[in-house]
Structure formats: C-alpha cells, structure tokens
Enzyme design. Structure first.
Site, PDB file in Angstrom:
ATOM      1  N   SER A  94       0.839  -1.603   0.029  1.00 18.23           N
ATOM      2  CA  SER A  94       0.294  -0.173   0.249  1.00 18.23           C
ATOM      3  C   SER A  94       1.182   1.370   0.098  1.00 18.23           C
ATOM      4  O   SER A  94       0.180   2.529  -0.308  1.00 18.23           O
ATOM      5  CB  SER A  94      -1.053  -0.169   1.060  1.00 18.23           C
ATOM      6  OG  SER A  94      -1.938  -1.165   1.574  1.00 18.23           O
ATOM      7  N   GLU A 119       3.482   1.617  -1.636  1.00 14.81           N
ATOM      8  CA  GLU A 119       3.882   2.191  -3.363  1.00 14.81           C
ATOM      9  C   GLU A 119       2.552   2.460  -3.554  1.00 14.81           C
ATOM     10  O   GLU A 119       2.743   3.137  -4.703  1.00 14.81           O
ATOM     11  CB  GLU A 119       4.157   1.012  -3.517  1.00 14.81           C
ATOM     12  CG  GLU A 119       5.576   0.811  -3.571  1.00 14.81           C
ATOM     13  CD  GLU A 119       5.960  -0.170  -1.686  1.00 14.81           C
ATOM     14  OE1 GLU A 119       4.974  -0.694  -1.554  1.00 14.81           O
ATOM     15  OE2 GLU A 119       7.329   0.545  -1.098  1.00 14.81           O
ATOM     16  N   VAL A 142      -4.311  -3.763   1.473  1.00 13.43           N
ATOM     17  CA  VAL A 142      -5.084  -4.078   2.646  1.00 13.43           C
ATOM     18  C   VAL A 142      -4.243  -4.478   3.418  1.00 13.43           C
ATOM     19  O   VAL A 142      -3.009  -4.946   3.597  1.00 13.43           O
ATOM     20  CB  VAL A 142      -5.691  -6.336   2.580  1.00 13.43           C
ATOM     21  CG1 VAL A 142      -6.023  -6.281   3.425  1.00 13.43           C
ATOM     22  CG2 VAL A 142      -6.812  -5.464   1.756  1.00 13.43           C
ATOM     23  N   LEU A 143      -4.309  -3.693   4.432  1.00 16.31           N
ATOM     24  CA  LEU A 143      -3.233  -3.168   5.870  1.00 16.31           C
ATOM     25  C   LEU A 143      -3.970  -3.397   6.709  1.00 16.31           C
ATOM     26  O   LEU A 143      -5.021  -3.887   6.786  1.00 16.31           O
ATOM     27  CB  LEU A 143      -3.273  -1.681   5.933  1.00 16.31           C
ATOM     28  CG  LEU A 143      -2.412  -1.019   5.340  1.00 16.31           C
ATOM     29  CD1 LEU A 143      -2.064   0.695   5.609  1.00 16.31           C
ATOM     30  CD2 LEU A 143      -0.741  -1.603   4.997  1.00 16.31           C
ATOM     31  N   ILE A 144      -3.347  -4.999   7.459  1.00 12.51           N
ATOM     32  CA  ILE A 144      -3.874  -5.836   8.836  1.00 12.51           C
ATOM     33  C   ILE A 144      -3.120  -5.627   9.489  1.00 12.51           C
ATOM     34  O   ILE A 144      -1.376  -5.851   9.506  1.00 12.51           O
ATOM     35  CB  ILE A 144      -3.915  -7.186   8.206  1.00 12.51           C
ATOM     36  CG1 ILE A 144      -4.721  -7.295   7.479  1.00 12.51           C
ATOM     37  CG2 ILE A 144      -4.875  -7.723   9.906  1.00 12.51           C
ATOM     38  CD1 ILE A 144      -5.142  -8.598   6.599  1.00 12.51           C
ATOM     39  N   THR A 146       3.445  -4.217  15.750  1.00  9.27           N
ATOM     40  CA  THR A 146       4.337  -3.475  15.417  1.00  9.27           C
ATOM     41  C   THR A 146       3.855  -2.026  15.013  1.00  9.27           C
ATOM     42  O   THR A 146       2.061  -1.922  14.257  1.00  9.27           O
ATOM     43  CB  THR A 146       5.260  -3.172  14.171  1.00  9.27           C
ATOM     44  OG1 THR A 146       5.134  -3.355  13.473  1.00  9.27           O
ATOM     45  CG2 THR A 146       6.324  -4.510  15.006  1.00  9.27           C
ATOM     46  N   HIS A 154       3.922  -0.299  12.754  1.00 12.44           N
ATOM     47  CA  HIS A 154       4.584  -0.035  11.104  1.00 12.44           C
ATOM     48  C   HIS A 154       2.738   0.000  10.239  1.00 12.44           C
ATOM     49  O   HIS A 154       3.151   1.374   9.607  1.00 12.44           O
ATOM     50  CB  HIS A 154       4.796  -1.969  10.826  1.00 12.44           C
ATOM     51  CG  HIS A 154       5.121  -1.424   9.061  1.00 12.44           C
ATOM     52  ND1 HIS A 154       5.337  -2.183   8.414  1.00 12.44           N
ATOM     53  CD2 HIS A 154       6.191  -0.244   8.521  1.00 12.44           C
ATOM     54  CE1 HIS A 154       5.813  -1.695   6.965  1.00 12.44           C
ATOM     55  NE2 HIS A 154       6.812  -1.192   7.337  1.00 12.44           N
ATOM     56  N   PHE A 174      -9.821   5.998  -2.590  1.00 16.47           N
ATOM     57  CA  PHE A 174      -9.535   5.544  -1.374  1.00 16.47           C
ATOM     58  C   PHE A 174      -9.954   4.083  -1.532  1.00 16.47           C
ATOM     59  O   PHE A 174     -10.796   3.837  -0.403  1.00 16.47           O
ATOM     60  CB  PHE A 174      -9.720   6.034   0.407  1.00 16.47           C
ATOM     61  CG  PHE A 174      -8.909   5.480   1.344  1.00 16.47           C
ATOM     62  CD1 PHE A 174      -9.412   5.364   2.097  1.00 16.47           C
ATOM     63  CD2 PHE A 174      -7.504   6.193   1.087  1.00 16.47           C
ATOM     64  CE1 PHE A 174      -9.037   4.249   3.397  1.00 16.47           C
ATOM     65  CE2 PHE A 174      -6.093   5.093   2.038  1.00 16.47           C
ATOM     66  CZ  PHE A 174      -6.811   5.112   2.422  1.00 16.47           C
ATOM     67  N   ARG A 193     -14.740  -7.523   4.233  1.00 11.73           N
ATOM     68  CA  ARG A 193     -14.738  -6.204   4.110  1.00 11.73           C
ATOM     69  C   ARG A 193     -14.581  -6.627   2.425  1.00 11.73           C
ATOM     70  O   ARG A 193     -14.881  -5.966   1.664  1.00 11.73           O
ATOM     71  CB  ARG A 193     -14.224  -4.819   4.962  1.00 11.73           C
ATOM     72  CG  ARG A 193     -15.039  -4.801   6.011  1.00 11.73           C
ATOM     73  CD  ARG A 193     -14.289  -3.476   7.133  1.00 11.73           C
ATOM     74  NE  ARG A 193     -14.864  -3.589   7.779  1.00 11.73           N
ATOM     75  CZ  ARG A 193     -14.956  -4.390   8.622  1.00 11.73           C
ATOM     76  NH1 ARG A 193     -14.833  -5.526   8.480  1.00 11.73           N
ATOM     77  NH2 ARG A 193     -15.342  -3.841   9.981  1.00 11.73           N
TER      78      ARG A 193
HETATM   79  N1  LIG Z   1       2.216  -5.278   6.292  1.00 11.59           N
HETATM   80  C1  LIG Z   1       1.466  -4.029   4.462  1.00 11.59           C
HETATM   81  C2  LIG Z   1       2.223  -3.567   4.231  1.00 11.59           C
HETATM   82  N2  LIG Z   1       3.312  -3.580   4.472  1.00 11.59           N
HETATM   83  C3  LIG Z   1       4.825  -3.182   3.289  1.00 11.59           C
HETATM   84  C4  LIG Z   1       4.621  -1.605   2.647  1.00 11.59           C
HETATM   85  O1  LIG Z   1       3.018  -1.285   1.937  1.00 11.59           O
HETATM   86  C5  LIG Z   1       5.602  -1.318   1.728  1.00 11.59           C
HETATM   87  O2  LIG Z   1       5.356  -2.552   0.747  1.00 11.59           O
HETATM   88  C6  LIG Z   1       6.896  -1.594   2.063  1.00 11.59           C
HETATM   89  O3  LIG Z   1       7.167  -0.979   3.302  1.00 11.59           O
HETATM   90  C7  LIG Z   1       8.166  -1.610   1.519  1.00 11.59           C
HETATM   91  O4  LIG Z   1       7.624   0.667   1.160  1.00 11.59           O
HETATM   92  N3  LIG Z   1       1.947  -3.503   3.085  1.00 11.59           N
HETATM   93  C8  LIG Z   1       0.811  -3.731   2.717  1.00 11.59           C
HETATM   94  O5  LIG Z   1      -0.549  -3.105   2.183  1.00 11.59           O
HETATM   95  N4  LIG Z   1      -0.574  -4.336   3.570  1.00 11.59           N
HETATM   96  C9  LIG Z   1       0.063  -4.937   4.727  1.00 11.59           C
HETATM   97  O6  LIG Z   1      -0.550  -5.385   5.687  1.00 11.59           O
HETATM   98  C1  LIG Z   2       0.592  -3.679   8.298  1.00 15.52           C
HETATM   99  C2  LIG Z   2       2.048  -4.029   8.350  1.00 15.52           C
HETATM  100  O1  LIG Z   2       3.111  -3.783   8.163  1.00 15.52           O
HETATM  101  C3  LIG Z   2       1.994  -5.137   9.589  1.00 15.52           C
HETATM  102  O2  LIG Z   2       1.411  -6.431   8.549  1.00 15.52           O
HETATM  103  C4  LIG Z   2       3.375  -5.725   9.937  1.00 15.52           C
HETATM  104  O3  LIG Z   2       3.652  -6.117  10.487  1.00 15.52           O
HETATM  105  P1  LIG Z   2       4.312  -6.390  11.912  1.00 15.52           P
HETATM  106  O4  LIG Z   2       3.581  -5.099  12.794  1.00 15.52           O
HETATM  107  O5  LIG Z   2       4.001  -7.069  12.827  1.00 15.52           O
HETATM  108  O6  LIG Z   2       5.829  -6.004  11.498  1.00 15.52           O
END
Ligand SMILES: Nc1c(NC[C@H](O)[C@H](O)[C@H](O)CO)[nH]c(=O)[nH]c1=O
Ligand SMILES: CC(=O)[C@@H](O)COP(=O)(O)O
Length: 169
Positions: A63, A65, A90-92, A96, A98, A123, A137
């Site tokens: 996401s 990118e 999809v961000l899960i 952390t 992150h 979005f 979802r």
């Molecule tokens: N953890 C998830 C990510 N992480 C990767 C980042 O989006 C990115 O590709 C990386 O940090 C390199 O720049 N991305 C998602 O789309 N969903 C996640 O759950």
């Molecule tokens: C959305 C994320 O980057 C997440 O899935 C990464 O997992 P973690 O926080 O356990 O490194």
C-alpha cells in the site's frame, strides 16, 4: 436512535460509464483479499457500462507504493489519460506500529495525488485490525460485503462528475 443501514446510498443518476477510462493500482500484499476487492470493483464498473478494455490494472508490492504509482501514471498524460483512479490495498495490523505509519502516509498521500493531479483517486485501502475484518470487507465468507463494489460505483460517479464540474455546473 433509529436503526440505520451502514454504507453508501447508491447515486440517484444512472450513469453511463461507457466513455470512462479507469486506472486501478492494486497491491500484492494480502493478494487473495485484494483480488476479491478488485473483482468487486470491476463488476461494479462494468455494471455502469465501463468497457473492460478501458480498465487498466497495475500492481505494486504494498500500500505504501500506491500514491507514487498512481501519481506517476496519472502524470504521464502522453499515453494515459484516465478519468479516475482506484487504489486498492489491504493493511492488517501486526505487532508493531508499522500499520499506523503506513495507513496515515497512504491515506494522506492518495488524497494529495488526487488534488494535485485534479483526478479523483478512490481510497480503496482497507485498514483492518484483523484478517477477519479484512475478509468480511472483501466479500469473503458469511455476513460479508465487498467494498470493491462501492469503490467501483464511487469511481464512476466521480469520473462523470469531474467531467461535469470541470466544464462548469
Ligand atoms: N504490512 C503490510 C504492508 N507492508 C508493506 C508496505 O506497504 C511497503 O510495501 C513496504 O514498507 C515497502 O515500502 N503493505 C500492505 O499493503 N499491507 C500490509 O498489511
Ligand atoms: C501493516 C503492516 O505493516 C503489518 O502487517 C506488519 O506487521 P508487524 O507490525 O507485525 O511487523
């Protein structure tokens, strides 16, 4: 409080999307869920007569990118004139912070791309605290709703209204 139906009410107009050119940029992170959302968006777009040949799909790793990819493609007006873009990811939430940082950066980044390019960017990034929330979802499993359908509908509406608004209402 009266009960209400969560979700977006369909637009009142029956839009003819047959002339719309739509960009979809999707992620390869959580790809099974993302691909279900993309399918929902395409089904919705084509239900508004958007030609499948006018739906251009690109993919990126994650996401984070999405804003750069969509901005770069939209700015390449020589080859690609798109009326609207849909960002799908999809961000899960993991263990952390992150998740929080990516969600914040991506939401603001996509908003800026839309405003800077004067092209609507829908979005379509789920920001979920669990895989179950994401599946529900993406229209996968019981009691689920595919938000991709909503995003396709939104893309048609914004693409058509952008044209109208840019010519003066
Ligand atoms: N953890 C998830 C990510 N992480 C990767 C980042 O989006 C990115 O590709 C990386 O940090 C390199 O720049 N991305 C998602 O789309 N969903 C996640 O759950
Ligand atoms: C959305 C994320 O980057 C997440 O899935 C990464 O997992 P973690 O926080 O356990 O490194």
């Amino acid at each position: 409080m009266e009960s209400f139906t969560k979700g977006v009410k369909a637009p009142t107009e029956q839009y003819d999307g047959s002339k719309l050119r739509v960009l979809i940029v999707k992620t390869r992170w959580n790809s099974e869920i993302v691909d279900s959302l993309v399918e929902g968006a395409i089904n919705s777009l084509t239900s508004y007569k958007v030609e499948r040949s006018n739906i251009h799909i690109e993919d990126v790793a994650g996401s984070y990118e999405l804003p750069f990819a969509i901005q770069t493609i939209l700015c390449n007006r020589v080859y690609n004139k798109f009326d609207v873009a849909i960002a799908i990811g999809v961000l899960i939430k993991g263990d952390t912070m992150h998740f929080e940082y990516i969600a914040e950066a991506v939401s603001h980044g996509l908003m800026r791309v839309g405003l800077d390019t004067s092209t609507p960017v829908v979005f379509g990034v789920l920001t979920c605290l669990s895989e179950t929330q994401a599946l529900q979802r993406a229209g996968i499993g019981e009691n689920s709703h595919n938000h991709g359908n909503d995003w396709g509908q939104c893309a048609v509406e914004m693409g058509m209204k952008r044209e109208r608004w840019s010519k003066g209402v």
